[in-house]
Design a protein around this motif. Structure first.
Motif, PDB file in Angstrom:
ATOM      1  N   ALA A   1       0.833  -1.210   0.000  1.00 36.10           N
ATOM      2  CA  ALA A   1       0.000   0.000   0.000  1.00 36.10           C
ATOM      3  C   ALA A   1       0.866   1.257   0.000  1.00 36.10           C
ATOM      4  O   ALA A   1       0.560   2.225  -0.702  1.00 36.10           O
ATOM      5  N   ASP A   2       1.944   1.230   0.788  1.00 38.06           N
ATOM      6  CA  ASP A   2       2.859   2.376   0.827  1.00 38.06           C
ATOM      7  C   ASP A   2       3.512   2.588  -0.530  1.00 38.06           C
ATOM      8  O   ASP A   2       3.629   3.723  -1.002  1.00 38.06           O
ATOM      9  N   ARG A   3       3.927   1.508  -1.141  1.00 36.41           N
ATOM     10  CA  ARG A   3       4.573   1.605  -2.453  1.00 36.41           C
ATOM     11  C   ARG A   3       3.593   2.135  -3.495  1.00 36.41           C
ATOM     12  O   ARG A   3       3.945   2.957  -4.328  1.00 36.41           O
TER      13      ARG A   3
ATOM     14  N   GLN B   1       1.692   6.513  -6.865  1.00 37.28           N
ATOM     15  CA  GLN B   1       0.575   7.381  -7.244  1.00 37.28           C
ATOM     16  C   GLN B   1       0.964   8.853  -7.085  1.00 37.28           C
ATOM     17  O   GLN B   1       0.642   9.691  -7.935  1.00 37.28           O
ATOM     18  N   LYS B   2       1.650   9.160  -6.012  1.00 37.62           N
ATOM     19  CA  LYS B   2       2.112  10.533  -5.763  1.00 37.62           C
ATOM     20  C   LYS B   2       3.084  10.984  -6.860  1.00 37.62           C
ATOM     21  O   LYS B   2       2.996  12.102  -7.366  1.00 37.62           O
ATOM     22  N   LYS B   3       3.986  10.099  -7.246  1.00 39.28           N
ATOM     23  CA  LYS B   3       4.969  10.405  -8.295  1.00 39.28           C
ATOM     24  C   LYS B   3       4.272  10.651  -9.635  1.00 39.28           C
ATOM     25  O   LYS B   3       4.629  11.575 -10.367  1.00 39.28           O
ATOM     26  N   VAL B   4       3.266   9.842  -9.940  1.00 40.33           N
ATOM     27  CA  VAL B   4       2.517  10.018 -11.190  1.00 40.33           C
ATOM     28  C   VAL B   4       1.814  11.368 -11.199  1.00 40.33           C
ATOM     29  O   VAL B   4       1.797  12.063 -12.218  1.00 40.33           O
ATOM     30  N   LYS B   5       1.256  11.785 -10.070  1.00 42.56           N
ATOM     31  CA  LYS B   5       0.611  13.098  -9.985  1.00 42.56           C
ATOM     32  C   LYS B   5       1.624  14.224 -10.212  1.00 42.56           C
ATOM     33  O   LYS B   5       1.318  15.220 -10.861  1.00 42.56           O
TER      34      LYS B   5
ATOM     35  N   VAL C   1      10.722  17.122 -10.487  1.00 38.82           N
ATOM     36  CA  VAL C   1       9.820  15.991 -10.700  1.00 38.82           C
ATOM     37  C   VAL C   1      10.576  14.728 -11.089  1.00 38.82           C
ATOM     38  O   VAL C   1      10.260  13.641 -10.613  1.00 38.82           O
ATOM     39  N   PHE C   2      11.577  14.859 -11.935  1.00 36.40           N
ATOM     40  CA  PHE C   2      12.302  13.687 -12.412  1.00 36.40           C
ATOM     41  C   PHE C   2      13.551  13.399 -11.587  1.00 36.40           C
ATOM     42  O   PHE C   2      14.409  12.631 -11.986  1.00 36.40           O
TER      43      PHE C   2
END
Length: 100
Positions: free
Chosen positions: A8-10, A15-19, A70-71
């Protein structure tokens, strides 16, 4: 000090990185769409002074910095730097507490 991430943490981190990546691409899209408009407005209203250059350069720098963040490309202020700084601050506070 490696963390043991649950699935779940991963997923949350991914998900945060994709945003963040999506936010960068949205920022880049607005830059690409708005600057031609600024250029046309500048050339139609005041062609003797090319003020659009300041918009393109200033906003361009912001786009570059956003992309670097971001990257995870900047050589400074990355996760390792943050962790190192946190450890330094905690050690300094512990040292001050011991001296009192």
């Amino acid at each position: 000090m490696e963390k043991d991430f649950t699935e779940a943490d991963r997923y949350y981190e991914a998900q945060k990185k994709v945003k963040e990546i999506r936010g960068f691409y949205e920022h880049l899209t607005v830059y690409v769409l708005c600057n031609p408009i600024a250029i046309v407005v500048n050339l139609m209203t005041c062609p003797e002074y090319l003020w659009f250059i300041w918009s393109v350069l200033g906003w361009g720098v912001a786009i570059i910095l956003h992309g670097l963040k971001v990257f995870s490309l900047p050589p400074f202020f990355n996760k390792k730097w943050e962790e190192k700084k946190i450890r330094e601050i905690l050690e300094k506070e512990n040292q001050q507490r011991l001296e009192k």
